[in-house]
Scaffold this motif. Structure first.
Motif, PDB file in Angstrom:
ATOM      1  N   VAL A 205       4.247   6.140  29.642  1.00 38.18           N
ATOM      2  CA  VAL A 205       4.944   6.882  28.486  1.00 38.18           C
ATOM      3  C   VAL A 205       6.398   6.835  28.757  1.00 38.18           C
ATOM      4  O   VAL A 205       6.917   7.506  29.524  1.00 38.18           O
ATOM      5  CB  VAL A 205       4.479   8.221  28.158  1.00 38.18           C
ATOM      6  CG1 VAL A 205       5.020   8.667  26.980  1.00 38.18           C
ATOM      7  CG2 VAL A 205       2.802   8.040  27.823  1.00 38.18           C
TER       8      VAL A 205
ATOM      9  N   LEU B 190       0.457  -0.692  30.496  1.00 36.63           N
ATOM     10  CA  LEU B 190       0.684  -0.758  28.908  1.00 36.63           C
ATOM     11  C   LEU B 190       1.899   0.217  28.784  1.00 36.63           C
ATOM     12  O   LEU B 190       1.749   1.563  28.730  1.00 36.63           O
ATOM     13  CB  LEU B 190      -0.338  -0.231  27.831  1.00 36.63           C
ATOM     14  CG  LEU B 190      -1.658  -1.286  27.826  1.00 36.63           C
ATOM     15  CD1 LEU B 190      -2.571  -1.455  28.789  1.00 36.63           C
ATOM     16  CD2 LEU B 190      -2.258  -0.795  26.399  1.00 36.63           C
TER      17      LEU B 190
ATOM     18  N   VAL C 111      -2.392   8.456  32.711  1.00 37.77           N
ATOM     19  CA  VAL C 111      -0.957   8.750  31.941  1.00 37.77           C
ATOM     20  C   VAL C 111      -0.069   9.007  32.777  1.00 37.77           C
ATOM     21  O   VAL C 111       0.056  10.030  33.497  1.00 37.77           O
ATOM     22  CB  VAL C 111      -1.220   9.797  30.778  1.00 37.77           C
ATOM     23  CG1 VAL C 111       0.018   9.785  30.059  1.00 37.77           C
ATOM     24  CG2 VAL C 111      -2.344   9.348  29.859  1.00 37.77           C
TER      25      VAL C 111
ATOM     26  N   ALA D  98      -6.889   1.720  33.374  1.00 38.58           N
ATOM     27  CA  ALA D  98      -5.637   1.268  32.689  1.00 38.58           C
ATOM     28  C   ALA D  98      -4.719   2.239  32.942  1.00 38.58           C
ATOM     29  O   ALA D  98      -5.102   3.415  33.133  1.00 38.58           O
ATOM     30  CB  ALA D  98      -5.788   0.865  31.215  1.00 38.58           C
TER      31      ALA D  98
ATOM     32  N   LEU E 197      -6.829  -1.113  24.104  1.00 38.07           N
ATOM     33  CA  LEU E 197      -7.547  -0.509  25.025  1.00 38.07           C
ATOM     34  C   LEU E 197      -9.201  -1.013  25.196  1.00 38.07           C
ATOM     35  O   LEU E 197      -9.766  -1.021  26.294  1.00 38.07           O
ATOM     36  CB  LEU E 197      -7.611   1.065  25.206  1.00 38.07           C
ATOM     37  CG  LEU E 197      -6.244   1.646  25.329  1.00 38.07           C
ATOM     38  CD1 LEU E 197      -6.406   3.087  25.129  1.00 38.07           C
ATOM     39  CD2 LEU E 197      -5.807   1.417  27.119  1.00 38.07           C
TER      40      LEU E 197
ATOM     41  N   LEU F 251      -1.262   4.070  31.472  1.00 40.75           N
ATOM     42  CA  LEU F 251      -0.283   3.938  30.031  1.00 40.75           C
ATOM     43  C   LEU F 251       0.841   4.844  30.577  1.00 40.75           C
ATOM     44  O   LEU F 251       1.083   5.662  31.083  1.00 40.75           O
ATOM     45  CB  LEU F 251      -0.989   4.986  28.934  1.00 40.75           C
ATOM     46  CG  LEU F 251      -2.425   4.492  28.719  1.00 40.75           C
ATOM     47  CD1 LEU F 251      -2.869   5.395  27.382  1.00 40.75           C
ATOM     48  CD2 LEU F 251      -2.653   3.148  28.288  1.00 40.75           C
TER      49      LEU F 251
ATOM     50  N   ILE G 239       4.297   2.448  26.803  1.00 47.45           N
ATOM     51  CA  ILE G 239       4.214   3.385  25.275  1.00 47.45           C
ATOM     52  C   ILE G 239       5.571   4.029  25.268  1.00 47.45           C
ATOM     53  O   ILE G 239       6.243   4.937  25.759  1.00 47.45           O
ATOM     54  CB  ILE G 239       3.050   4.380  25.400  1.00 47.45           C
ATOM     55  CG1 ILE G 239       1.710   3.947  26.065  1.00 47.45           C
ATOM     56  CG2 ILE G 239       2.985   5.123  24.077  1.00 47.45           C
ATOM     57  CD1 ILE G 239       1.030   2.829  25.088  1.00 47.45           C
TER      58      ILE G 239
ATOM     59  N   TYR H  84       4.019   9.762  32.980  1.00 46.81           N
ATOM     60  CA  TYR H  84       5.245   9.998  32.148  1.00 46.81           C
ATOM     61  C   TYR H  84       6.144  11.194  33.038  1.00 46.81           C
ATOM     62  O   TYR H  84       5.740  11.404  34.002  1.00 46.81           O
ATOM     63  CB  TYR H  84       4.732  10.906  31.000  1.00 46.81           C
ATOM     64  CG  TYR H  84       4.157  12.266  31.415  1.00 46.81           C
ATOM     65  CD1 TYR H  84       4.880  13.480  31.221  1.00 46.81           C
ATOM     66  CD2 TYR H  84       2.852  12.218  31.915  1.00 46.81           C
ATOM     67  CE1 TYR H  84       4.214  14.669  31.756  1.00 46.81           C
ATOM     68  CE2 TYR H  84       2.349  13.390  32.265  1.00 46.81           C
ATOM     69  CZ  TYR H  84       2.836  14.688  32.274  1.00 46.81           C
ATOM     70  OH  TYR H  84       2.065  15.864  32.533  1.00 46.81           O
TER      71      TYR H  84
ATOM     72  N   LEU I  32      -8.465   6.584  31.960  1.00 46.23           N
ATOM     73  CA  LEU I  32      -7.219   6.460  31.418  1.00 46.23           C
ATOM     74  C   LEU I  32      -6.273   7.219  32.350  1.00 46.23           C
ATOM     75  O   LEU I  32      -6.289   8.205  32.633  1.00 46.23           O
ATOM     76  CB  LEU I  32      -6.924   6.469  30.203  1.00 46.23           C
ATOM     77  CG  LEU I  32      -7.800   5.744  29.207  1.00 46.23           C
ATOM     78  CD1 LEU I  32      -7.693   5.773  27.830  1.00 46.23           C
ATOM     79  CD2 LEU I  32      -7.533   4.017  29.481  1.00 46.23           C
TER      80      LEU I  32
ATOM     81  N   LEU J 275      -3.168   1.242  19.441  1.00 50.45           N
ATOM     82  CA  LEU J 275      -3.260   1.540  21.033  1.00 50.45           C
ATOM     83  C   LEU J 275      -4.868   1.290  21.382  1.00 50.45           C
ATOM     84  O   LEU J 275      -5.234   0.740  22.314  1.00 50.45           O
ATOM     85  CB  LEU J 275      -2.789   2.749  21.465  1.00 50.45           C
ATOM     86  CG  LEU J 275      -3.072   3.228  22.839  1.00 50.45           C
ATOM     87  CD1 LEU J 275      -2.427   2.273  24.067  1.00 50.45           C
ATOM     88  CD2 LEU J 275      -2.359   4.878  23.378  1.00 50.45           C
ATOM     89  N   GLU J 276      -5.576   2.167  20.589  1.00 51.12           N
ATOM     90  CA  GLU J 276      -7.186   2.055  20.989  1.00 51.12           C
ATOM     91  C   GLU J 276      -7.579   0.686  20.990  1.00 51.12           C
ATOM     92  O   GLU J 276      -8.693   0.415  21.517  1.00 51.12           O
ATOM     93  CB  GLU J 276      -7.758   2.975  20.055  1.00 51.12           C
ATOM     94  CG  GLU J 276      -7.432   4.438  20.233  1.00 51.12           C
ATOM     95  CD  GLU J 276      -7.926   5.429  19.435  1.00 51.12           C
ATOM     96  OE1 GLU J 276      -8.776   4.987  18.303  1.00 51.12           O
ATOM     97  OE2 GLU J 276      -7.865   6.967  19.600  1.00 51.12           O
TER      98      GLU J 276
END
Length: 329
Positions: free
Chosen positions: A81, A119, A24, A77, A165, A79, A121, A26, A22, A161-162
């Motif tokens: 944020v 995704l 992330v 994927a 995923l 994410l 968030i 941000y 994953l 969220l999980e």
């Protein structure tokens, strides 16, 4: 911030070290605390090293841009944020998103370029940015269904969220649907529906003759399992949807995806030879707060297919019912 796709056992071929899956993305000044908390929670679920985050995973002296791009090429994927200051973060020179070298922008552009699942968030009470407030190169982000992570509802939000995923990390996000949706109003195959009608008549007869006999056990065998197909929604979007159905004590349980994300089935039952159940999602429109949408499904089982009608309520948009067919996988 990136991730590498794992093998069947989730480990790399290089010394058995677990690969990140994953990525992330941000802004540190906007949501670093949330990003760290999210990373820790996901690594508790998927294992240490399963989430890539720049603070932890880029060593001093490494080429930041090169590491980020390599991660995006291999990620499962992304994410994104988004906190309250994500959209307008900047300085005297203007918004960072307007700059081609802004790393958050480049991360999203890179994910879109290679077709990776994105995704959004929303954290800290943030709202989903409207497309017109984003640079053209990342405007497709605004069309993605956002998930909310709140302090008070952290546990349930994280579980949602999980669940979203799960098909991506299992490889389901790369499966192409082999079934197309037939034109609306097209009559079902005569033989299949004749058999279904005869089954309903037989069930009613047995129910009248044998006290306590119910049709659900036979119907349960007909619907239990995995169903999938391509669904075209009234606003023009098309997604590959996947339903995992089971029957326990006469109730339908499992998950039904909406816009490609799995949703937990609620109030599921077999009634009158049909499936009835609901799911929920959050709809985000521009700067408006997320609104919970209730999705009501009615399905008619046939031979290795189920014809569904979906009605969605309480959202910002009013759309006609969605008609689609899923086939057994």
């Amino acid at each position: 911030m990136s991730g590498r796709g794992p093998g069947a056992d989730g480990l790399s071929a290089e010394g058995g070290k677990r690969m990140a899956r994953l990525f992330v993305s941000y802004r540190r000044e906007d949501s670093a605390g949330f990003a760290g908390r999210l990373t820790d929670a996901l690594e508790r679920t998927y294992g240490e090293g399963s989430v890539f985050r720049d603070v932890d995973d880029i060593r001093p002296g490494e080429d930041f841009a090169q590491i980020i791009q390599r991660g995006l090429d291999e990620v499962a994927a992304v994410l994104v944020v988004i906190g309250p200051g994500w959209l307008d973060a900047g300085d005297a020179g203007g918004r960072r998103l307007e700059r081609a070298d802004d790393f958050v922008r480049r991360e999203i552009e890179g994910a879109l370029a290679v077709g990776k699942p994105l995704l959004p968030i929303l954290v800290g009470g943030a709202r989903m940015p409207a497309a017109e407030h984003l640079p053209p190169s990342i405007r497709p982000l605004a069309a993605r269904q956002a998930l909310v992570l709140g302090d008070a509802s952290w546990k349930s939000d994280l579980a949602a969220l999980e669940a979203a995923l799960q098909p991506v990390l299992a490889g389901g996000g790369d499966e192409a649907a082999s079934t197309s949706v037939p034109p609306r109003g097209r009559p079902p195959a005569r033989r299949a529906w004749l058999l279904a009608a005869l089954g309903v008549v037989l069930a009613a007869s047995l129910a009248a003759l044998v006290p306590g006999w119910r049709a659900e056990p036979a119907m349960a065998d007909d619907i239990a399992g995995t169903w999938g197909g391509s669904v075209e929604y009234p606003w023009g979007a098309r997604h590959d949807e996947r339903f995992e159905l089971a029957v326990r004590d006469g109730a339908i349980v499992g998950s039904a995806s909406f816009l490609g994300l799995p949703r937990t089935i609620e109030s599921g039952e077999l009634r009158g030879g049909r499936l009835h159940f609901t799911t929920r999602s959050n709809e985000v429109l521009g700067d408006s707060p997320p609104r919970e949408v209730l999705h009501r499904y009615v399905g008619e089982p046939g031979r290795d297919e189920i014809r569904f009608v979906l009605e969605s309520r309480n959202g910002y948009s009013a759309n006609p019912p969605t008609h689609f067919v899923l086939h057994r996988r």
